[in-house]
Design an enzyme around this catalytic site. Structure first.
Site, PDB file in Angstrom:
ATOM      1  CG  PHE A  15       0.627  60.347 -22.741  1.00  0.00           C
ATOM      2  CD1 PHE A  15       1.327  61.292 -23.492  1.00  0.00           C
ATOM      3  CD2 PHE A  15      -0.752  60.289 -22.865  1.00  0.00           C
ATOM      4  CE1 PHE A  15       0.648  62.148 -24.347  1.00  0.00           C
ATOM      5  CE2 PHE A  15      -1.436  61.139 -23.717  1.00  0.00           C
ATOM      6  CZ  PHE A  15      -0.730  62.076 -24.460  1.00  0.00           C
ATOM      7  CB  SER A  16      -2.950  60.069 -18.815  1.00  0.00           C
ATOM      8  OG  SER A  16      -3.138  59.092 -19.797  1.00  0.00           O
ATOM      9  CE  LYS A  65      -5.823  50.533 -22.157  1.00  0.00           C
ATOM     10  NZ  LYS A  65      -5.385  50.840 -23.514  1.00  0.00           N
ATOM     11  CG  ASP A 103      -6.804  53.226 -26.865  1.00  0.00           C
ATOM     12  OD1 ASP A 103      -6.289  54.339 -26.638  1.00  0.00           O
ATOM     13  OD2 ASP A 103      -6.557  52.211 -26.170  1.00  0.00           O
ATOM     14  N   GLY A 134      -5.344  43.851 -27.125  1.00  0.00           N
ATOM     15  CA  GLY A 134      -6.389  44.823 -26.821  1.00  0.00           C
ATOM     16  C   GLY A 134      -6.424  45.978 -27.813  1.00  0.00           C
ATOM     17  CB  ALA A 135      -3.810  48.187 -29.206  1.00  0.00           C
ATOM     18  CE1 TYR A 212       3.819  56.966 -26.071  1.00  0.00           C
ATOM     19  CE2 TYR A 212       2.032  55.653 -26.977  1.00  0.00           C
ATOM     20  CZ  TYR A 212       2.730  56.121 -25.899  1.00  0.00           C
ATOM     21  OH  TYR A 212       2.360  55.738 -24.637  1.00  0.00           O
TER      22      TYR A 212
END
Ligand code: NAP
Length: 255
Positions: A15-16, A65, A103, A134-135, A212
């Site tokens: 995406f980035s 991460k 995030d 993590g999220a 998403y």
């Protein structure tokens, strides 16, 4: 030429890269480029930085991460240090590096905006955070800062956490904001969803899915069928990317 990029492994679709390449084109930013840096091991970060003196900033994805933290000179206290995970690295003029977690910012801002539009207050709502990866840590840190009372729901609950089997009508009447931080429902596993009793969901509930893709997961679809308000993770995704961009472009350290 200022270089930006993404580290992780493997890096198939990103995406980035698409987001920043399109942004540079759209906004006429001619002196910046965004590249993918698939690193087979996290130790390869330092040689990468040495070999590319024009590398100004990086995004970090799975599986680095957390692993990247010992390789950085500094951590943002409000986000990365508390969350224990970095998804954005800023590299200063002197070559030193600092890790951030955007995030946190993407989730917090998107939730605040959504609740404001709906005339709800963060402080009056109670939330259930589904999943504990993590999220979820970025989400719970943001909820702490918003003074939103929450409980984490996990398949293997630790102290103060709930199991999916604990979600009674009483609990679901009390906790009206449900946040899916599990990958359940993410493409291509379109039919999966968190195992909660959807029949207890009503038009008083708000369902936020960090996923998403697809835009409407089974979690959101089932909630909407019960009358709940729903939001997917797309706005969070854009907000975290824009926050990375603003961090990379901050003139100097805030200290
Ligand atoms: P993760 O670490 O792989 O998983 C998060 C947690 O989900 C796990 O720790 C686990 O919690 C639970 N879980 C995993 N598989 C499950 C299953 N089969 N059944 C029930 N629970 C399960 O993922 P993550 O890195 O935290 O990311 C989670 C999701 O958020 C991903 O879909 C990611 O794409 C999305 N995300 C979106 C954004 C955005 O900007 N919108 C940002 C970050 C992440 P327990 O073991 O405690 O049950």
């Amino acid at each position: 030429m200022n270089l930006f990029g993404l580290i992780g492994y493997p890096l198939s679709h990103s995406f980035s890269k698409q987001y920043f390449s399109e942004k540079f084109l759209r906004e006429g930013i001619l002196n910046c480029r965004y590249e993918l840096f698939p690193l087979e091991s996290v130790e390869a970060l330092l040689p990468l930085l040495q070999s590319k003196p024009n590398l100004r900033g990086l995004n970090v994805t799975i599986p680095y991460k957390q692993a990247v933290i010992p390789y950085l000179d500094d951590l943002d206290r409000q986000t990365a240090a508390r969350i224990g995970a970095v998804n954005t690295i800023k590299r200063y003029e002197d070559g030193s590096t600092k890790g951030y977690n955007t995030d946190y910012y993407g989730f917090k801002t998107s939730l605040e905006e959504w609740l404001e539009r709906r005339g709800e207050s963060c402080k009056d709502l109670k939330a259930l955070v589904l999943g504990n990866g993590g999220a979820a840590k970025a989400v719970t840190t943001a909820l702490d800062d918003l003074q939103t009372d929450y409980r984490v729901v996990s398949r293997t609950p630790r102290e103060h956490e709930l199991a999916y089997g604990d979600l009674t009508l009483d609990i679901l009447s009390d906790f009206r904001l449900l946040i899916n931080t599990t990958p359940l429902g993410m493409s291509p596993n379109l039919d999966s969803c968190p195992p909660i009793p959807y029949t207890f969901i009503s038009n008083k509930h708000l369902l936020y899915d960090l996923v998403y893709n697809p835009a409407e997961t089974t979690f959101l679809k089932k909630g909407a069928q019960q009358g709940a308000a729903t939001m997917n993770g797309l706005n969070m995704l854009y907000l975290q990317a824009e926050k990375s961009w603003s961090i990379w472009n901050e003139a100097d350290r805030e200290e």
